[in-house]
Design a protein around this motif. Structure first.
Motif, mmCIF file in Angstrom:
data_model
loop_
_atom_site.group_PDB
_atom_site.id
_atom_site.type_symbol
_atom_site.label_atom_id
_atom_site.label_comp_id
_atom_site.label_asym_id
_atom_site.label_seq_id
_atom_site.Cartn_x
_atom_site.Cartn_y
_atom_site.Cartn_z
ATOM 1 N N GLU A 293 -9.172 -2.924 6.100
ATOM 2 C CA GLU A 293 -9.535 -3.017 4.693
ATOM 3 C C GLU A 293 -11.056 -3.094 4.582
ATOM 4 O OE1 GLU A 293 -8.615 -5.551 0.601
ATOM 5 O OE2 GLU A 293 -7.639 -6.107 2.498
ATOM 6 N N ILE A 294 -11.635 -2.166 3.824
ATOM 7 C CA ILE A 294 -13.085 -2.060 3.692
ATOM 8 C C ILE A 294 -13.477 -2.543 2.302
ATOM 9 C CG2 ILE A 294 -15.031 -0.455 3.723
ATOM 10 C CD1 ILE A 294 -13.373 1.256 5.670
ATOM 11 N N PRO A 295 -14.225 -3.630 2.225
ATOM 12 C CA PRO A 295 -14.480 -4.264 0.926
ATOM 13 C C PRO A 295 -15.325 -3.433 -0.024
ATOM 14 C CG PRO A 295 -15.787 -5.298 2.667
ATOM 15 C CD PRO A 295 -14.827 -4.375 3.346
ATOM 16 N N GLU A 296 -16.070 -2.441 0.492
ATOM 17 C CA GLU A 296 -16.944 -1.656 -0.371
ATOM 18 C C GLU A 296 -16.184 -0.768 -1.354
ATOM 19 O OE1 GLU A 296 -17.365 -2.227 2.754
ATOM 20 O OE2 GLU A 296 -19.457 -2.353 3.349
ATOM 21 N N GLY A 297 -14.918 -0.478 -1.098
ATOM 22 C CA GLY A 297 -14.061 0.267 -2.024
ATOM 23 C C GLY A 297 -14.778 1.350 -2.826
ATOM 24 N N PRO A 298 -14.142 1.984 -3.827
ATOM 25 C CA PRO A 298 -12.761 1.761 -4.256
ATOM 26 C C PRO A 298 -11.752 2.331 -3.275
ATOM 27 C CG PRO A 298 -13.659 3.642 -5.403
ATOM 28 C CD PRO A 298 -14.787 3.069 -4.581
ATOM 29 N N GLY B 21 -9.161 0.337 -8.680
ATOM 30 C CA GLY B 21 -8.116 -0.678 -8.783
ATOM 31 C C GLY B 21 -7.257 -0.843 -7.549
ATOM 32 N N ARG B 22 -7.575 -0.118 -6.468
ATOM 33 C CA ARG B 22 -6.832 -0.262 -5.215
ATOM 34 C C ARG B 22 -7.791 -0.654 -4.114
ATOM 35 N NH1 ARG B 22 -2.836 4.301 -3.271
ATOM 36 N NH2 ARG B 22 -1.824 2.497 -2.353
ATOM 37 N N GLU C 157 6.177 2.591 -1.001
ATOM 38 C CA GLU C 157 5.146 2.364 -2.012
ATOM 39 C C GLU C 157 4.262 1.184 -1.597
ATOM 40 O OE1 GLU C 157 4.663 1.382 -6.785
ATOM 41 O OE2 GLU C 157 6.641 1.798 -5.924
ATOM 42 N N GLY C 158 2.982 1.452 -1.396
ATOM 43 C CA GLY C 158 2.048 0.420 -0.981
ATOM 44 C C GLY C 158 2.198 -0.046 0.453
ATOM 45 N N ALA C 159 3.032 0.640 1.246
ATOM 46 C CA ALA C 159 3.295 0.212 2.616
ATOM 47 C C ALA C 159 2.065 0.369 3.494
ATOM 48 C CB ALA C 159 4.450 1.023 3.200
ATOM 49 N N HIS D 216 -0.032 8.330 -0.873
ATOM 50 C CA HIS D 216 1.143 7.745 -0.256
ATOM 51 C C HIS D 216 0.833 6.377 0.339
ATOM 52 C CE1 HIS D 216 5.081 7.853 1.332
ATOM 53 N NE2 HIS D 216 4.775 8.191 2.575
ATOM 54 N N SER D 217 1.769 5.440 0.265
ATOM 55 C CA SER D 217 1.656 4.097 0.847
ATOM 56 C C SER D 217 0.358 3.441 0.398
ATOM 57 C CB SER D 217 1.790 4.162 2.370
ATOM 58 O OG SER D 217 0.769 4.952 2.953
ATOM 59 N N ASP D 218 -0.468 2.964 1.359
ATOM 60 C CA ASP D 218 -1.717 2.305 0.981
ATOM 61 C C ASP D 218 -2.885 3.281 0.867
ATOM 62 O OD1 ASP D 218 -2.204 2.909 3.629
ATOM 63 O OD2 ASP D 218 -2.216 0.842 4.323
ATOM 64 N N GLY D 219 -2.594 4.584 0.975
ATOM 65 C CA GLY D 219 -3.624 5.605 0.792
ATOM 66 C C GLY D 219 -4.553 5.796 1.961
ATOM 67 N N ASP D 220 -4.177 5.312 3.154
ATOM 68 C CA ASP D 220 -5.056 5.408 4.327
ATOM 69 C C ASP D 220 -5.051 6.842 4.852
ATOM 70 O OD1 ASP D 220 -6.324 5.177 6.841
ATOM 71 O OD2 ASP D 220 -5.664 3.106 7.043
#
Length: 339
Positions: free
Chosen positions: A207-212, A198-199, A252-254, A217-221
């Motif tokens: 941003e890598i479309p293959e996810g998940p 879901g993220r 959050e989500g930064a 923290h933040s955007d999880g990078d």
């Protein structure tokens, strides 16, 4: 009013919100051309703004004296461009053949800021849009109206950073050129994040479309978190959680690229400059090779170093451990700083 590419708005908001910028009115999405971006910024400004200063973000070495002088002159003249005289002989060339040599004494190099009465710039932009004209700068649009544009003396240090080589010039101007006597330090960073449905998946600011995506923290990078820790550690500073605690809703989500940029500023205040970084990211899927160059470019841009000073390798753990089981991603980072 900061005008930025639509894809960079989240990054800019995170970065700018981390500073006490009392004069920041907002962030506007730019257009396909400089002209469209200026129009978007103009429309987003508060209505009581009577004088507009347009300045390129690619010119970070503007002095306060030049800025204030241009504003004061624009109050009287209505349209002012900061510029410097041409120092070199200029040739007019067609098909690699010289067609003429203009008289150098009448030639100036336009810079920014360019300052206008708001109503005048608005009229110029509307007229250009109506006729389908695209100018190379804001002054050219005002000139088309027949309004006189005055020159305010600029500074040769007010360079436009366009190519990687320009960064060397900028560092020299700032007095940050290093020599053998400069102290160098190295820091190590390590981080792991589990996958999270879901993220979106962000690694190295891409941003890598293959996810998940990754939790955390933040955007999880995870790659940028390890790198931020390495940079902070090289300067002997606390880790990423100290400066950007998960309990603070601002982060959050930064964008982790923005957090890395803020960390760079923290290092600069302590007298350190990042000169080289190296990273290893371990993940079974997705395959990261197609994205490594873009990661390298984004990291280099935020840290103010050449892409060649950013090393990124992607590997797997051959099916071993939590990475091998496809449960998450691990990253190791090394950063070298000068102080």
């Amino acid at each position: 009013m900061v005008v930025a590419n639509k894809s960079d708005l989240s990054f800019c908001r995170t970065l700018l919100n981390s500073y006490p910028l009392t004069k920041l009115a907002g962030i506007a999405a730019g257009g396909e051309t400089r002209q469209e971006s200026v129009a978007a910024g103009l429309d987003a400004l508060p209505q009581d703004c009577g004088l507009v200063v347009v300045h390129d973000g690619a010119r970070p070495l503007l002095s306060q004296g030049v800025l204030e002088g241009a504003i004061q002159q624009a109050v009287v003249d209505g349209a002012v461009v900061v510029a410097v005289p041409v120092k070199d002989t200029v040739k007019v060339v067609e098909n690699e053949e010289i067609k003429g040599t203009p008289e150098r004494s009448s030639l100036w190099i336009a810079q920014t800021p360019q300052v206008f009465h708001r109503s005048l710039l608005k009229e110029a932009l509307d007229a250009a849009r109506a006729s389908g004209f695209t100018g190379t700068d804001d002054a050219s649009l005002v000139e088309r109206l027949g309004h006189q544009v005055k020159i305010h003396p600029g500074a040769n240090e007010n360079i436009k950073i366009t190519t990687p080589e320009d960064l060397f010039i900028a560092r020299a101007i700032l007095g940050l050129r290093t020599d053998e006597r400069v102290e160098k330090r190295t820091g190590l960073g390590y981080d792991v994040h589990p996958f999270c449905q879901g993220r979106p998946l962000f690694l190295g600011g891409v941003e890598i479309p293959e996810g998940p995506g990754l939790s955390g923290h933040s955007d999880g990078d995870v790659l940028l978190h390890a790198l931020t820790d390495a940079c902070l550690g090289a300067a002997g500073l606390p880790d990423i959680g100290h400066y950007f605690p998960p309990s603070d809703p601002r982060w959050e989500g930064a964008s982790s690229l923005a957090l890395l940029g803020i960390a760079r500023g923290i290092l600069a205040k302590e007298g350190f400059r990042i000169v080289q970084v190296d990273l290893v990211v371990a993940v079974e899927k997705p395959r990261l090779a197609p994205y490594l160059e873009e990661m390298r470019g984004r990291i280099a841009a935020v840290l103010g170093i050449l892409p060649s000073a950013v090393g990124i390798k992607a590997t797997t753990t051959e099916g071993l451990g939590f990475v091998g089981r496809g449960e998450g991603v691990a990253c190791w980072a090394v950063a070298t700083v000068c102080g």
